[in-house]
Enzyme design. Sequence first.
Site, PDB file in Angstrom:
ATOM      1  N   GLU A   1     -60.730  38.933 -12.933  1.00 16.11           N
ATOM      2  CA  GLU A   1     -60.344  40.219 -12.336  1.00 16.11           C
ATOM      3  C   GLU A   1     -61.250  41.347 -12.814  1.00 16.11           C
ATOM      4  O   GLU A   1     -61.390  42.364 -12.152  1.00 16.11           O
ATOM      5  CB  GLU A   1     -58.880  40.607 -12.604  1.00 16.11           C
ATOM      6  CG  GLU A   1     -57.863  39.684 -11.945  1.00 16.11           C
ATOM      7  CD  GLU A   1     -56.444  40.081 -12.283  1.00 16.11           C
ATOM      8  OE1 GLU A   1     -56.245  40.994 -13.112  1.00 16.11           O
ATOM      9  OE2 GLU A   1     -55.529  39.490 -11.700  1.00 16.11           O
TER      10      GLU A   1
ATOM     11  N   GLU B   1     -53.349  54.889 -11.859  1.00 16.70           N
ATOM     12  CA  GLU B   1     -53.169  53.722 -10.999  1.00 16.70           C
ATOM     13  C   GLU B   1     -53.902  53.954  -9.684  1.00 16.70           C
ATOM     14  O   GLU B   1     -53.641  54.933  -8.968  1.00 16.70           O
ATOM     15  CB  GLU B   1     -51.681  53.466 -10.724  1.00 16.70           C
ATOM     16  CG  GLU B   1     -51.392  52.346  -9.748  1.00 16.70           C
ATOM     17  CD  GLU B   1     -51.998  51.012 -10.163  1.00 16.70           C
ATOM     18  OE1 GLU B   1     -52.576  50.324  -9.284  1.00 16.70           O
ATOM     19  OE2 GLU B   1     -51.918  50.656 -11.359  1.00 16.70           O
TER      20      GLU B   1
ATOM     21  N   GLU C   1     -52.918  46.964 -19.819  1.00 17.31           N
ATOM     22  CA  GLU C   1     -52.743  45.506 -19.693  1.00 17.31           C
ATOM     23  C   GLU C   1     -53.737  45.072 -18.635  1.00 17.31           C
ATOM     24  O   GLU C   1     -53.458  45.082 -17.438  1.00 17.31           O
ATOM     25  CB  GLU C   1     -51.307  45.169 -19.312  1.00 17.31           C
ATOM     26  CG  GLU C   1     -50.953  43.699 -19.536  1.00 17.31           C
ATOM     27  CD  GLU C   1     -51.355  42.800 -18.392  1.00 17.31           C
ATOM     28  OE1 GLU C   1     -52.568  42.487 -18.277  1.00 17.31           O
ATOM     29  OE2 GLU C   1     -50.479  42.408 -17.620  1.00 17.31           O
TER      30      GLU C   1
ATOM     31  N   ARG D   1     -45.327  38.854 -22.750  1.00 11.62           N
ATOM     32  CA  ARG D   1     -46.212  39.978 -22.405  1.00 11.62           C
ATOM     33  C   ARG D   1     -45.542  41.310 -22.694  1.00 11.62           C
ATOM     34  O   ARG D   1     -46.076  42.157 -23.413  1.00 11.62           O
ATOM     35  CB  ARG D   1     -46.597  39.895 -20.934  1.00 11.62           C
ATOM     36  CG  ARG D   1     -47.241  41.157 -20.352  1.00 11.62           C
ATOM     37  CD  ARG D   1     -47.211  41.091 -18.823  1.00 11.62           C
ATOM     38  NE  ARG D   1     -47.853  42.240 -18.195  1.00 11.62           N
ATOM     39  CZ  ARG D   1     -47.209  43.328 -17.778  1.00 11.62           C
ATOM     40  NH1 ARG D   1     -45.907  43.434 -17.964  1.00 11.62           N
ATOM     41  NH2 ARG D   1     -47.864  44.315 -17.191  1.00 11.62           N
TER      42      ARG D   1
ATOM     43  N   HIS E   1     -46.157  41.915  -9.450  1.00 12.15           N
ATOM     44  CA  HIS E   1     -45.520  42.682 -10.521  1.00 12.15           C
ATOM     45  C   HIS E   1     -44.220  42.038 -10.974  1.00 12.15           C
ATOM     46  O   HIS E   1     -43.813  42.203 -12.129  1.00 12.15           O
ATOM     47  CB  HIS E   1     -45.314  44.117 -10.061  1.00 12.15           C
ATOM     48  CG  HIS E   1     -46.613  44.834  -9.856  1.00 12.15           C
ATOM     49  ND1 HIS E   1     -47.316  45.408 -10.892  1.00 12.15           N
ATOM     50  CD2 HIS E   1     -47.375  44.997  -8.744  1.00 12.15           C
ATOM     51  CE1 HIS E   1     -48.431  45.930 -10.422  1.00 12.15           C
ATOM     52  NE2 HIS E   1     -48.497  45.674  -9.125  1.00 12.15           N
TER      53      HIS E   1
ATOM     54  N   ASP F   1     -42.340  38.396 -17.418  1.00  8.54           N
ATOM     55  CA  ASP F   1     -43.099  37.740 -18.498  1.00  8.54           C
ATOM     56  C   ASP F   1     -42.685  38.366 -19.833  1.00  8.54           C
ATOM     57  O   ASP F   1     -43.242  39.368 -20.278  1.00  8.54           O
ATOM     58  CB  ASP F   1     -44.598  37.933 -18.254  1.00  8.54           C
ATOM     59  CG  ASP F   1     -45.460  37.143 -19.231  1.00  8.54           C
ATOM     60  OD1 ASP F   1     -44.976  36.855 -20.343  1.00  8.54           O
ATOM     61  OD2 ASP F   1     -46.612  36.841 -18.887  1.00  8.54           O
TER      62      ASP F   1
ATOM     63  N   GLU G   1     -62.354  55.722 -12.992  1.00  6.76           N
ATOM     64  CA  GLU G   1     -63.735  56.199 -12.969  1.00  6.76           C
ATOM     65  C   GLU G   1     -63.845  57.593 -12.342  1.00  6.76           C
ATOM     66  O   GLU G   1     -64.792  58.334 -12.611  1.00  6.76           O
ATOM     67  CB  GLU G   1     -64.620  55.217 -12.201  1.00  6.76           C
ATOM     68  CG  GLU G   1     -64.833  53.870 -12.889  1.00  6.76           C
ATOM     69  CD  GLU G   1     -63.738  52.858 -12.635  1.00  6.76           C
ATOM     70  OE1 GLU G   1     -63.908  51.684 -12.997  1.00  6.76           O
ATOM     71  OE2 GLU G   1     -62.676  53.246 -12.067  1.00  6.76           O
TER      72      GLU G   1
ATOM     73  N   HIS H   1     -47.228  34.338 -17.742  1.00  7.03           N
ATOM     74  CA  HIS H   1     -47.659  34.170 -16.352  1.00  7.03           C
ATOM     75  C   HIS H   1     -49.134  33.806 -16.268  1.00  7.03           C
ATOM     76  O   HIS H   1     -49.603  33.359 -15.221  1.00  7.03           O
ATOM     77  CB  HIS H   1     -47.370  35.438 -15.536  1.00  7.03           C
ATOM     78  CG  HIS H   1     -48.295  36.572 -15.784  1.00  7.03           C
ATOM     79  ND1 HIS H   1     -48.207  37.400 -16.880  1.00  7.03           N
ATOM     80  CD2 HIS H   1     -49.370  37.030 -15.080  1.00  7.03           C
ATOM     81  CE1 HIS H   1     -49.152  38.306 -16.832  1.00  7.03           C
ATOM     82  NE2 HIS H   1     -49.886  38.120 -15.754  1.00  7.03           N
TER      83      HIS H   1
ATOM     84  N   GLY I   1     -54.547  51.620 -15.344  1.00  2.54           N
ATOM     85  CA  GLY I   1     -53.974  50.608 -14.459  1.00  2.54           C
ATOM     86  C   GLY I   1     -52.504  50.442 -14.753  1.00  2.54           C
ATOM     87  O   GLY I   1     -52.052  49.356 -15.094  1.00  2.54           O
TER      88      GLY I   1
END
Length: 346
Positions: free
Chosen positions: A129, A75, A120, A29, A20, A26, A104, A275, A53
């Site tokens: 990922e 999260e 993101e 971003r 993180h 970044d 989910e 990054h 997320g």
Amino acid sequence: METEEVQNNYFNSYEDLEVHTLMLEDEPRNLAYKKAILGNKCYFKDKIVMDVGCGTGILSVFCAQADAKKVYAVEASNLANLAREIVKENGFENVIEIIHSKVEDVILPNNIKVDVIVSEWMGFYLLHEGMLDSVLIARDKFLKEGGEMFPETAVIYVAPCSIPSLYSKWNNVHGVSMSAFAKHLRKNKSTKPEILNIEQKDLLGDEVALCWINLREDNASDLNEFSIQHVVGAKKSGSYEGLCLWFECNFPSMSETKDENRIILDTSPNSLATHWKQTAIVLPHEVEVEEGEPIAFQLSMKRDTEHNRRYNLQMTLLDPEAVDHPQPCSCHMTKCILIKAFMESH
């Protein structure tokens, strides 16, 4: 289908604060998301938002700063506890609700729908990922009809390149030639994608889009495989040493002339470094090319059947004489010069 152990390892990896730190440092971003959200307040003011997320919660805070009525920040990792602290630190605990769960498994109160989904989700070469799958599930489950996705589209680009850090760098190490070392190094590097910064001057040809992803419409199955066969004329003479991949993400815009103020998160060699850097597919042996010489290749990206958050990338060198060229083509082969001249004259 990934195992529970694989899932747990994936989510646990996001509890590493160093990960993180890279993202929070970044600037391209962070500023892309901040400008896209705060520059389009009409999408957020008095609206219900989901951040898929959320990590440290920075995007959720941007949404609250844009006057969102409610933000559901989802999260799955234990970083959710830190996100709660950050939300409270910024005085938005009455707006932002941290949900510690996989998206989910989330159930919103009264099965309400959200106006906007922010996430993101991008990994190296965009899809490493595999988090986009979860974002699309959230879209289908929670987004109102006509709702907004931030970002809404993404593109992967590819171009032939030189890679000096793996080739010419080793010609002279304090007066000692290390070409034998470089040869073995490149052989090792050619077995998997290499993440590194490639300069604009090291691109040997114009980029071509490998794929275009529409987050409003595409499904997870649409992400299983992409492939392209392409020919491009070298922009200059040099050493052809691999393919460079990067991506860009496009955000919705309230502007009447949509493209005028559209925010784009660009990870190309021509933009400020992120990054994500760029991804290189390394050739074990360089190929010297002259300006205008055709460079032909096939590139495929296919989801791994055992680890569906990963992709296998395969590059094949092709014979420019044996494959179709785009029209017009930038190479110096006679047929392409004639076709280009004909098209320009008409």
